[in-house]
Design a protein around this motif. Structure first.
Motif, PDB file in Angstrom:
ATOM      1  N   ILE A  14      11.877   6.469 -28.340  1.00  0.00           N
ATOM      2  CA  ILE A  14      10.855   5.346 -27.762  1.00  0.00           C
ATOM      3  C   ILE A  14      10.816   5.690 -26.224  1.00  0.00           C
ATOM      4  N   PHE A  15       9.588   6.048 -25.733  1.00  0.00           N
ATOM      5  CA  PHE A  15       9.474   6.340 -24.591  1.00  0.00           C
ATOM      6  C   PHE A  15       9.013   5.295 -23.508  1.00  0.00           C
ATOM      7  N   HIS A  16       9.474   5.391 -22.308  1.00  0.00           N
ATOM      8  CA  HIS A  16       8.615   4.612 -21.093  1.00  0.00           C
ATOM      9  C   HIS A  16       8.609   5.436 -20.070  1.00  0.00           C
ATOM     10  N   LEU A  17       7.518   5.192 -19.275  1.00  0.00           N
ATOM     11  CA  LEU A  17       7.354   5.836 -17.910  1.00  0.00           C
ATOM     12  C   LEU A  17       7.877   4.962 -17.020  1.00  0.00           C
ATOM     13  N   VAL A  18       8.443   5.694 -15.969  1.00  0.00           N
ATOM     14  CA  VAL A  18       8.690   4.848 -14.537  1.00  0.00           C
ATOM     15  C   VAL A  18       8.933   5.617 -13.509  1.00  0.00           C
ATOM     16  N   GLN A  19       8.514   4.793 -12.450  1.00  0.00           N
ATOM     17  CA  GLN A  19       8.630   5.648 -11.133  1.00  0.00           C
ATOM     18  C   GLN A  19      10.148   5.881 -10.848  1.00  0.00           C
ATOM     19  N   ALA A  20      10.325   7.170 -10.158  1.00  0.00           N
ATOM     20  CA  ALA A  20      11.761   7.630  -9.888  1.00  0.00           C
ATOM     21  C   ALA A  20      12.449   6.691  -8.838  1.00  0.00           C
ATOM     22  N   LYS A  21      11.779   6.332  -7.951  1.00  0.00           N
ATOM     23  CA  LYS A  21      12.153   5.306  -6.872  1.00  0.00           C
ATOM     24  C   LYS A  21      12.669   3.990  -7.328  1.00  0.00           C
ATOM     25  N   LEU A  22      11.762   3.412  -8.307  1.00  0.00           N
ATOM     26  CA  LEU A  22      12.090   2.093  -8.946  1.00  0.00           C
ATOM     27  C   LEU A  22      13.530   2.301  -9.786  1.00  0.00           C
ATOM     28  N   TRP A  23      13.202   3.366 -10.550  1.00  0.00           N
ATOM     29  CA  TRP A  23      14.556   3.664 -11.459  1.00  0.00           C
ATOM     30  C   TRP A  23      15.806   3.700 -10.612  1.00  0.00           C
ATOM     31  N   GLN A  24      15.715   4.591  -9.510  1.00  0.00           N
ATOM     32  CA  GLN A  24      16.964   4.948  -9.005  1.00  0.00           C
ATOM     33  C   GLN A  24      17.424   3.641  -8.066  1.00  0.00           C
ATOM     34  N   ASP A  66       1.233   8.281  -5.872  1.00  0.00           N
ATOM     35  CA  ASP A  66       2.237   9.086  -5.246  1.00  0.00           C
ATOM     36  C   ASP A  66       3.707   9.007  -5.631  1.00  0.00           C
ATOM     37  N   GLY A  67       4.101  10.136  -5.714  1.00  0.00           N
ATOM     38  CA  GLY A  67       5.768  10.052  -5.982  1.00  0.00           C
ATOM     39  C   GLY A  67       5.939  10.672  -7.381  1.00  0.00           C
ATOM     40  N   ASP A  68       7.410  10.700  -7.794  1.00  0.00           N
ATOM     41  CA  ASP A  68       7.896  11.298  -8.960  1.00  0.00           C
ATOM     42  C   ASP A  68       7.899  10.209  -9.882  1.00  0.00           C
ATOM     43  N   TRP A  69       7.907  10.693 -11.265  1.00  0.00           N
ATOM     44  CA  TRP A  69       8.081   9.855 -12.248  1.00  0.00           C
ATOM     45  C   TRP A  69       9.198  10.366 -13.257  1.00  0.00           C
ATOM     46  N   LEU A  70       9.747   9.441 -14.076  1.00  0.00           N
ATOM     47  CA  LEU A  70      10.922   9.766 -15.039  1.00  0.00           C
ATOM     48  C   LEU A  70      10.314   9.134 -16.396  1.00  0.00           C
ATOM     49  N   ALA A  98       0.306  -2.125 -11.835  1.00  0.00           N
ATOM     50  CA  ALA A  98       0.913  -2.372 -10.543  1.00  0.00           C
ATOM     51  C   ALA A  98       2.332  -1.640 -10.498  1.00  0.00           C
ATOM     52  N   PRO A  99       1.987  -0.409 -10.206  1.00  0.00           N
ATOM     53  CA  PRO A  99       3.117   0.487  -9.921  1.00  0.00           C
ATOM     54  C   PRO A  99       3.830  -0.216  -8.578  1.00  0.00           C
ATOM     55  N   GLN A 100       4.995   0.621  -8.241  1.00  0.00           N
ATOM     56  CA  GLN A 100       5.596   0.200  -7.013  1.00  0.00           C
ATOM     57  C   GLN A 100       5.187   1.261  -5.970  1.00  0.00           C
ATOM     58  N   THR A 101       4.710   0.458  -5.040  1.00  0.00           N
ATOM     59  CA  THR A 101       4.493   1.596  -3.675  1.00  0.00           C
ATOM     60  C   THR A 101       5.505   1.847  -2.920  1.00  0.00           C
ATOM     61  N   SER A 102       5.715   2.673  -2.027  1.00  0.00           N
ATOM     62  CA  SER A 102       6.465   3.072  -1.066  1.00  0.00           C
ATOM     63  C   SER A 102       7.119   1.932  -0.145  1.00  0.00           C
TER      64      SER A 102
END
Length: 105
Positions: A14-24, A66-70, A98-102
C-alpha cells in the motif's frame, strides 16, 4: 485505501505520498505518528495498492507544490500490527488540496 480490482498478489503493498519535510518533522517531533494534512477533513488517509496510480495523483493534486516527496510503502500486515484499519473502496475525493507549505514547517 482506494483501489478497484485490488489483488494482493499483483499489488502486495500500500502506497502513500507524503512531503519529505512533513514526514521528517513527524518522525522527529511527533513520536513517529503521522497524519496527512487532509486527515481531519477526510477522516482517513488516502493510499493505493496500485503504484501506477501514484504519478496520476501526484500530478493532479501536487504539481505546483515545491519540495521533495516520499512514497511510503507499507504492507497490510504492518498496518494491522500498528492498529490501522485498511478499507479498500472505490476512488474517494480529497476534500482539500492541502499540502504543507514551507512557511508552515
Amino acid at each position: 485505501v482506494t483501489d478497484e480490482g485490488y489483488s494482493r498478489t499483483s499489488h502486495p503493498y500500500i502506497f502513500h505520498l507524503v512531503q519529505a519535510k512533513l514526514w521528517q518533522s513527524t518522525v522527529s517531533t511527533n513520536g513517529g505518528v503521522y497524519y496527512p494534512p487532509t486527515y481531519d477533513l477526510d477522516g482517513f488517509t488516502h493510499g493505493t495498492a496500485n503504484p501506477d496510480k501514484l504519478l496520476v495523483v501526484a500530478n493532479h493534486f501536487y504539481r505546483e507544490v515545491d519540495g521533495d516527496w516520499l512514497c511510503l510503502r507499507m504492507t497490510l500486515e504492518s498496518l494491522k500490527r500498528s492498529g490501522v484499519e485498511v478499507v479498500f473502496e472505490g476512488t474517494a475525493p480529497v476534500k482539500q488540496n492541502a499540502p504543507q507549505t514551507s512557511d508552515l514547517l
